[in-house]
Design a protein around this motif. Structure first.
Motif, short mmCIF file in Angstrom:
data_model
loop_
_atom_site.label_atom_id
_atom_site.label_comp_id
_atom_site.label_asym_id
_atom_site.label_seq_id
_atom_site.Cartn_x
_atom_site.Cartn_y
_atom_site.Cartn_z
N GLY A 16 0.87 -1.05 8.18
CA GLY A 16 0.95 -1.87 6.98
C GLY A 16 -0.26 -1.74 6.08
O GLY A 16 -0.62 -2.67 5.36
N PHE A 17 -0.92 -0.56 6.09
CA PHE A 17 -2.11 -0.39 5.27
C PHE A 17 -1.78 -0.08 3.81
O PHE A 17 -2.64 -0.12 2.96
CB PHE A 17 -3.01 0.72 5.83
N ILE A 162 -4.04 -11.16 4.25
CA ILE A 162 -4.52 -9.93 4.87
C ILE A 162 -6.02 -9.77 4.66
O ILE A 162 -6.78 -9.46 5.59
CB ILE A 162 -3.77 -8.71 4.30
N SER A 172 -5.14 -10.18 11.55
CA SER A 172 -5.02 -9.24 10.44
C SER A 172 -4.10 -8.07 10.80
O SER A 172 -3.25 -7.67 10.01
CB SER A 172 -6.40 -8.71 10.04
N GLU A 173 -4.24 -7.54 12.02
CA GLU A 173 -3.42 -6.42 12.45
C GLU A 173 -1.95 -6.82 12.55
O GLU A 173 -1.06 -6.06 12.16
CB GLU A 173 -3.91 -5.90 13.80
N LYS A 176 -0.55 -7.00 9.00
CA LYS A 176 -0.37 -5.67 8.44
C LYS A 176 0.84 -4.97 9.07
O LYS A 176 1.61 -4.29 8.39
CB LYS A 176 -1.62 -4.83 8.65
#
Length: 287
Positions: A16-17, A162, A172-173, A176
């Motif tokens: 999800g970057f 995020i 956060s991971e 994402k």
């Protein structure tokens, strides 16, 4: 032998970057989305062309009135500038379609839905909505009008969550990854997107309560005491978590169903992002 590119789900997509605004197409339009909407026009409108059995001329086509509407009311150019043959008109329309800005493409398909022959409009709207969903457009047809299904506030909420949860690596991971599952345009995974969204909230609450073994319920009690968490927000979050974990929730019965949609997954991502922003805001007030 290299693996097929169609089967690859690359790292940036899995994690999800890709920026939210690149994933959800709100203020732009990539080529697959533009092509897909043109295909909707081609299949549902242009291929629906019929001529009068008596004259068989271009002027007797059931689409002739639509083309006149384009020239008169959409393009606002002289009608005597319109070609006299169907193929020539479609060539002109295609040239225009691929030159205009993304928002003018939406003008064009909305205008078409509202002015095409009635018998063609339902299939056209349905085809367009299929394309809009597959390509993660922020818009859908409701009736014959395009409306936002992803608002600027929702996008900002996801982006803020995020960014703000970066120091809480697990949370956060998860967020994402949820976005990655949602925004994979070739093979979206809405079920796992929902699971990752609620896992992000769970991970954040455990980190904030400084108890990695805590359940979400116990973590919320600790946060409520130390950060003045509003009881209504605590109850809402507990209910949301319960929905995903009880015997009828996402993590159980729905694992064997195909009923989960983009709207379900987006709702959970936006809701969980909002909850995370709220908790992070309460934490920052105490620091």
């Amino acid at each position: 032998m290299l693996p097929s590119q169609e089967r690859l789900v690359l790292f940036s997509k899995r994690k999800g970057f890709s920026p939210v605004r690149d994933s959800i197409q709100k203020d732009d339009m990539d080529d697959p989305l533009r092509h897909g909407l043109w295909n909707a026009l081609h299949v549902c409108i242009w291929d629906g062309n019929e001529y009068s059995h008596y004259s068989g001329t271009f002027q007797s086509s059931n689409l002739y009135g639509l083309f006149q509407c384009y020239w008169q009311n959409l393009f606002k150019i002289p009608l005597d500038n319109m070609p006299n043959y169907m193929d020539s008109v479609l060539t002109r329309l295609r040239e225009t379609y691929y030159k205009v800005e993304w928002y003018e493409v939406y003008d064009f398909i909305e205008f078409t839905a509202q002015n095409c022959p009635e018998e063609l409009s339902d299939s056209f709207v349905s085809f367009c909505n299929h394309v809009l969903e597959n390509e993660l457009s922020a818009y859908r047809f409701v009736g014959k009008q395009l409306t936002d299904i992803t608002s600027e506030e929702e996008i900002e909420s996801i982006e803020e969550a995020i960014k703000s949860s970066t120091k809480f690596t697990g949370a956060s991971e998860h967020l994402k990854t949820s976005l990655g599952f949602l925004s994979d345009r070739k093979s979206p995974d809405y079920r796992n997107s929902i699971k990752e969204s609620i896992s992000a909230v769970e991970s954040l609450c455990k980190a904030v309560s400084d108890d990695p073994k805590a359940t979400l319920g116990s973590a919320l009690k600790q946060i409520e005491k130390s950060h003045n968490l509003h009881p209504a927000f605590k109850k809402a979050l507990s209910n949301l978590y319960g929905y995903t974990n009880d015997s009828g929730g996402i993590r159980h019965a729905l694992l064997e169903e195909d009923s989960i949609s983009y709207s379900d997954a987006k709702y959970m991502l936006v809701s969980c992002s909002a909850f995370m922003n709220y908790v992070l805001g309460k934490v920052s007030e105490k620091s």
